[in-house]
Scaffold this active site. Structure first.
Site, PDB file in Angstrom:
ATOM      1  N   HIS A 165       0.936  -1.064  -0.116  1.00 56.55           N
ATOM      2  CA  HIS A 165      -0.018   0.073   0.172  1.00 56.55           C
ATOM      3  C   HIS A 165       0.997   1.269  -0.017  1.00 56.55           C
ATOM      4  O   HIS A 165       1.740   1.506   0.741  1.00 56.55           O
ATOM      5  CB  HIS A 165      -0.887   0.045   1.173  1.00 56.55           C
ATOM      6  CG  HIS A 165      -1.935   0.766   0.945  1.00 56.55           C
ATOM      7  ND1 HIS A 165      -2.092   2.246   1.168  1.00 56.55           N
ATOM      8  CD2 HIS A 165      -3.373   0.662   0.982  1.00 56.55           C
ATOM      9  CE1 HIS A 165      -3.440   2.696   1.017  1.00 56.55           C
ATOM     10  NE2 HIS A 165      -4.142   1.942   1.049  1.00 56.55           N
ATOM     11  N   TYR A 217      -7.203  10.349   5.266  1.00 56.42           N
ATOM     12  CA  TYR A 217      -7.207  11.269   6.441  1.00 56.42           C
ATOM     13  C   TYR A 217      -8.357  12.562   6.180  1.00 56.42           C
ATOM     14  O   TYR A 217      -7.922  13.065   5.142  1.00 56.42           O
ATOM     15  CB  TYR A 217      -5.788  11.976   6.722  1.00 56.42           C
ATOM     16  CG  TYR A 217      -4.826  10.747   7.007  1.00 56.42           C
ATOM     17  CD1 TYR A 217      -4.850  10.226   8.168  1.00 56.42           C
ATOM     18  CD2 TYR A 217      -4.013  10.361   5.984  1.00 56.42           C
ATOM     19  CE1 TYR A 217      -3.979   9.016   8.630  1.00 56.42           C
ATOM     20  CE2 TYR A 217      -2.839   9.257   6.389  1.00 56.42           C
ATOM     21  CZ  TYR A 217      -2.908   8.943   7.626  1.00 56.42           C
ATOM     22  OH  TYR A 217      -1.955   7.796   7.990  1.00 56.42           O
ATOM     23  N   PRO A 239      -1.170   6.275  17.864  1.00 58.20           N
ATOM     24  CA  PRO A 239      -1.299   5.549  16.375  1.00 58.20           C
ATOM     25  C   PRO A 239      -1.404   6.506  15.487  1.00 58.20           C
ATOM     26  O   PRO A 239      -1.891   6.090  14.407  1.00 58.20           O
ATOM     27  CB  PRO A 239      -2.687   4.702  16.652  1.00 58.20           C
ATOM     28  CG  PRO A 239      -3.340   5.681  17.786  1.00 58.20           C
ATOM     29  CD  PRO A 239      -2.169   6.302  18.619  1.00 58.20           C
ATOM     30  N   LYS A 292       3.310   3.633  13.882  1.00 54.88           N
ATOM     31  CA  LYS A 292       4.856   3.132  14.279  1.00 54.88           C
ATOM     32  C   LYS A 292       4.939   2.192  15.460  1.00 54.88           C
ATOM     33  O   LYS A 292       6.132   1.548  15.450  1.00 54.88           O
ATOM     34  CB  LYS A 292       5.606   4.439  14.598  1.00 54.88           C
ATOM     35  CG  LYS A 292       5.481   5.585  13.761  1.00 54.88           C
ATOM     36  CD  LYS A 292       6.480   5.378  12.448  1.00 54.88           C
ATOM     37  CE  LYS A 292       6.559   6.593  11.555  1.00 54.88           C
ATOM     38  NZ  LYS A 292       7.118   6.260  10.290  1.00 54.88           N
ATOM     39  N   TYR A 311       6.911   8.822   7.076  1.00 55.92           N
ATOM     40  CA  TYR A 311       5.674   8.022   7.075  1.00 55.92           C
ATOM     41  C   TYR A 311       6.069   6.524   7.099  1.00 55.92           C
ATOM     42  O   TYR A 311       5.439   5.755   8.047  1.00 55.92           O
ATOM     43  CB  TYR A 311       4.894   8.529   5.952  1.00 55.92           C
ATOM     44  CG  TYR A 311       3.110   7.830   5.984  1.00 55.92           C
ATOM     45  CD1 TYR A 311       2.689   8.369   7.138  1.00 55.92           C
ATOM     46  CD2 TYR A 311       2.655   7.316   4.933  1.00 55.92           C
ATOM     47  CE1 TYR A 311       1.287   8.170   7.017  1.00 55.92           C
ATOM     48  CE2 TYR A 311       1.454   7.249   5.031  1.00 55.92           C
ATOM     49  CZ  TYR A 311       0.810   7.175   6.205  1.00 55.92           C
ATOM     50  OH  TYR A 311      -0.618   6.740   6.268  1.00 55.92           O
TER      51      TYR A 311
END
Length: 389
Positions: free
Chosen positions: A68, A198, A290, A294, A386
């Site tokens: 992804h 998001y 979250p 990570k 990221y």
């Protein structure tokens, strides 16, 4: 070697130690069946995938994992997509839920002759300042038992025996409450978009993260103290649709809510990550929000660093790497914390408690979003942080 906790950190560590010929036992308070249903993180960083691959722990991931590399931001000014898998170092995530990864790791550990004691809750770790630390456990029938070893790895989370057993003054604890809470949801519904979503909305953040072709994880920003069952499923879906602007960008695929729970976004870090013969790994070492996926990836990285250091010490008689375990891990932990903090600021509105600073802070946030949308250098920086750890 005694490993407390059969999550990703404990089982990766156990598998790597067995490959080096180091005897170890894993103590896990839950029963084995529970590990198959403990839904947690699902986004594996490229480094995590490499660790699993080079140690022969990626069979299930190769068959069922899905790469992804796209995320989509939805704001009042429109939407934009980032193909982060093609930006920066060009590394994607691999979607592979923890409730599938952990059974894979457990199966390999047992096949290699590893020992796991299920239903064994560690209650205390003593004598860690000496050469033979001791782990006291309570078994499923309430009977006490004790395990001794040269070293103990606490992979049992922020509320586990590892942290509780540290004497006062042994470590420093750095904490931050971000003042944000999420209602976390697992829906029996296919993903509604081909990207991580998001949504930045005046009513609060909403997030969309695929877990499989049948299930999707969603997040809704909520008030602190919100009860997970306070909202009906219809209200949850309506609020998700509103914040994700489904009327403009397409409807959400609805389904039964399988799990729900409230997450208060907090961060904390312990320093150092070692006390004598006791090592802290994963959430026992540092808790991270979250917001940037990570936690599990840091746990695997730390497990690999510790496994190599233990091998150098126990097999080759060289303790130098163990002495640097904490410093090496903390460099990655703080890098991840910084990016997570940046993401929290990007996705959430400013509290009214900040008074007259609110309009200023909101304009700064709008500028950050615009830079992420328009600036290639910002996009490359985002991609590297990221996915990277």
């Amino acid at each position: 070697m005694v490993i407390v906790g059969a999550g990703p950190a404990g089982l990766v560590l156990g598998n790597l130690l067995l490959r080096s010929g180091i005897d170890c036992v894993v103590l896990e308070r839950a029963e084995r069946e529970h590990l198959h249903h403990r839904a947690r993180a699902g986004f594996l960083a490229a480094h995590t995938v490499r660790v699993l691959a080079r140690n022969g722990l990626d069979e299930g991931l190769r068959r069922r994992g899905q790469e992804h590399g796209v995320c989509e931001f939805r704001t009042e000014d429109g939407r934009f997509r980032l193909e982060y898998g093609r930006l920066g170092r060009g590394e994607p995530h691999t979607v592979y839920p923890q409730h599938e990864l952990v059974p894979d790791l457990l199966a390999r550990f047992l096949e290699a002759g590893g020992r796991v004691r299920f239903g064994a809750e560690a209650t205390a770790i003593t004598d860690a300042d000496g050469p033979r630390p001791s782990v006291t456990v309570r078994d499923r029938d309430g009977r006490p038992a004790r395990w001794r070893a040269r070293y103990v790895a606490a992979c049992d989370g922020r509320h586990g025996a590892g942290r509780r057993s540290l004497p006062a003054g042994a470590v420093r604890r750095h904490q931050r409450d971000h003042g944000v809470s999420w209602l976390g949801l697992l829906a029996e519904a296919p993903p509604s978009m081909d990207a991580v979503g998001y949504a930045v909305h005046p009513r609060g953040f909403a997030g969309h993260m695929a877990r499989s072709t049948e299930n999707t994880r969603y997040y809704l920003q909520c008030e602190r103290g919100h009860e997970p069952g306070a909202w009906s499923e219809e209200r949850i879906w309506d609020e998700l649709a509103l914040r994700m602007r489904a009327a403009e960008y397409g409807p959400l695929r609805r389904g039964r809510i399988l799990q729900r729970g409230v997450v208060d976004l907090e961060s904390d870090v312990l320093e150092p990550l070692r006390y004598g013969s006791l090592f802290l790994v994963g959430d026992a070492a540092a808790l991270i929000s979250p917001a940037a996926a990570k936690g599990a990836n840091l746990a695997v990285l730390e497990a690999e660093i510790l496994a190599r250091a233990l091998t150098n010490d126990l097999v080759r008689g060289d303790p130098e790497a163990l002495d640097h375990y904490s410093d090496r891990c903390l460099a990655h932990v703080w890098r991840a914390q910084e990016f997570s903090h940046w993401m929290i600021g990007l996705l959430h509105g400013v509290s009214e408690a900040e008074g007259t600073a609110v309009p200023f802070q909101e304009r700064l946030r709008s500028s950050r979003i615009a830079s992420l949308r328009d600036s290639r250098s910002t996009q490359d920086w985002f991609a590297d942080h990221y996915v990277g750890i």
